[in-house]
Design an enzyme around this catalytic site. Structure first.
Site, PDB file in Angstrom:
ATOM      1  CD  GLN A  82      -2.764   1.572   2.219  1.00 21.25           C
ATOM      2  OE1 GLN A  82      -2.243   1.941   3.256  1.00 21.25           O
ATOM      3  NE2 GLN A  82      -4.076   1.442   2.074  1.00 21.25           N
ATOM      4  CB  CYS A 113      -4.580   7.295   6.614  1.00 21.15           C
ATOM      5  SG  CYS A 113      -3.778   7.533   8.206  1.00 21.15           S
ATOM      6  NE  ARG A 240     -11.409  -0.436  14.241  1.00 18.08           N
ATOM      7  CZ  ARG A 240     -12.489  -0.079  14.924  1.00 18.08           C
ATOM      8  NH1 ARG A 240     -12.414   0.209  16.209  1.00 18.08           N
ATOM      9  NH2 ARG A 240     -13.666  -0.009  14.314  1.00 18.08           N
TER      10      ARG A 240
END
Length: 382
Positions: A82, A113, A240
């Site tokens: 990435q 982000c 997550r």
């Protein structure tokens, strides 16, 4: 051999078939080679596992830390990087470098982000608001990528008043991007609240030409199947949900191959994985102490739900050698079974944050005069 159900077609990322349609989300400071190795081992090598964020400027300048972060284990295929960047020329150079030096097989671009050090430069989830800049970056990336597929990961927008994902998805299609992944939150939400899966469904309807991957609130394998069923997306991106749970990828393989088998490791098995994770980090970094120190951030995620006292948790969080870590783990009640309710949110959960942006960023989505190559970050990862 068990195959995917007919209602869940294979995910195609350029020449790469991703079966099951599951992608490890790039996470700064987390999805380094050791963590990818663990996740891949539990999945039997199935799925796509993306590196942590690599800054294009740092890559082009051959920053020492960045060059380590782009290291892939020999067993990793396809190799997935990435990239983060705000300057089209620098992004293009970084992509060309990856192609010319055979550094990866797939390139993902970070437009999701939400952290201030990124958005204050106009990068990450702030960048798609500037439509011409987004288009220029994608154009440079795709034109320099040759046969390598280019994908993007993004959020819904900056906040509820500045949504960008539908325009960004259309621009991506027009510039030749292979697939788009959408985290169903705005930058202002960070990781708080509930992910908006309806937005993922709307994006899929808006850009039917390319695969759309959904991201947000996938805590167990059942969540992944439910997201695909409810949104019509072509695959899922897990972030997550795998923190302290690398075996989740084994569950995801089972789910998509029609099996109800699930990992439910007791504390003894979890402790073994923790020690292996720390060992891999030390080997990768080349220093056992630094590896164990880097592992500390993972301790609370692995132990969530287990009966481990606060003092022991504190001791585990300050270990500095494998011997010390192993000794403390052996002091736990390792006969504990997998606890009920151990799944669920882990990692950052803050929300409703003010998004830090360059001065005047929101005045005009088509005015990119204030964006400078100097906005490129010079470091990669967390």
């Amino acid at each position: 051999m068990t195959t995917l159900a007919p209602s869940l077609p294979l995910l195609q990322i350029g020449p790469h078939t991703v079966q099951p349609p599951v992608v490890l989300a790039p996470m700064a400071g987390i999805t380094n080679a050791p963590f990818r190795t663990l996740c891949r081992e539990f999945s039997g090598g199935k799925g796509l596992f993306v590196s942590e964020m690599i800054t294009t400027r740092a890559l082009v300048e051959r920053n020492e830390k960045t060059m380590q972060l782009i290291h892939f284990d020999a067993s990793e295929t396809p190799r997935s990087i990435q990239l983060y960047g705000v300057d089209p020329v620098t992004v293009g150079k970084a992509v060309r470098m990856i192609v010319d030096e055979n550094l990866a097989d797939h390139i993902d671009l970070n437009f999701g982000c939400p952290v201030p050090k990124v958005t204050r430069k106009g990068g990450g989830s702030a960048l798609p608001y500037k439509r011409p800049l987004l288009r220029a970056i994608l154009s440079q990336a795709v034109s320099n990528a040759g046969e390598l597929p280019v994908t993007i990961k993004m959020r819904k927008g900056i906040d509820d008043d500045h949504m960008t994902y539908l325009d960004a998805g259309r621009i991506a299609v027009e510039e030749g991007v292979t697939a788009v992944a959408l985290h169903g939150r705005t930058a202002a939400q960070h990781y708080g609240g509930t992910a908006d899966w309806d937005a993922i469904a709307r994006l899929k309807e808006h850009v039917p030409e390319i695969p759309v991957l959904g991201n947000g609130d996938i805590w167990c394998a059942d969540d992944a199947r439910r997201m695909m069923r409810e949104t019509g997306c072509d695959g899922v991106v897990v972030g997550r949900g795998c923190l302290g749970r690398p075996w989740l990828f084994g569950d995801l393989v089972s789910e998509f191959e029609g099996s109800q088998a699930r990992q439910a490791p007791g504390l003894r098995q979890v402790a073994d994985v923790m020690l292996r994770h720390a060992t891999l980090l030390g080997e990768w970094i080349g220093d056992e102490t630094r590896g164990v120190i880097d592992f500390r951030k993972h301790v609370a995620w692995y132990l969530k739900g287990f009966a481990v006292g606060s003092e022991m948790r504190k001791k585990l969080a300050v270990t500095s050698s494998l011997e010390e870590l192993g000794g403390q783990l052996r002091e736990l009640d390792l006969d504990q079974p997998w606890p009920d309710g151990a799944d669920g949110p882990r990692g950052r959960t803050s929300g409703n944050n003010r998004v830090v942006l360059p001065d005047g960023w929101l005045k005009d989505p088509y005015d990119c005069a204030g964006v400078s190559p100097d906005a490129e970050l010079d470091t990669s990862g967390g």
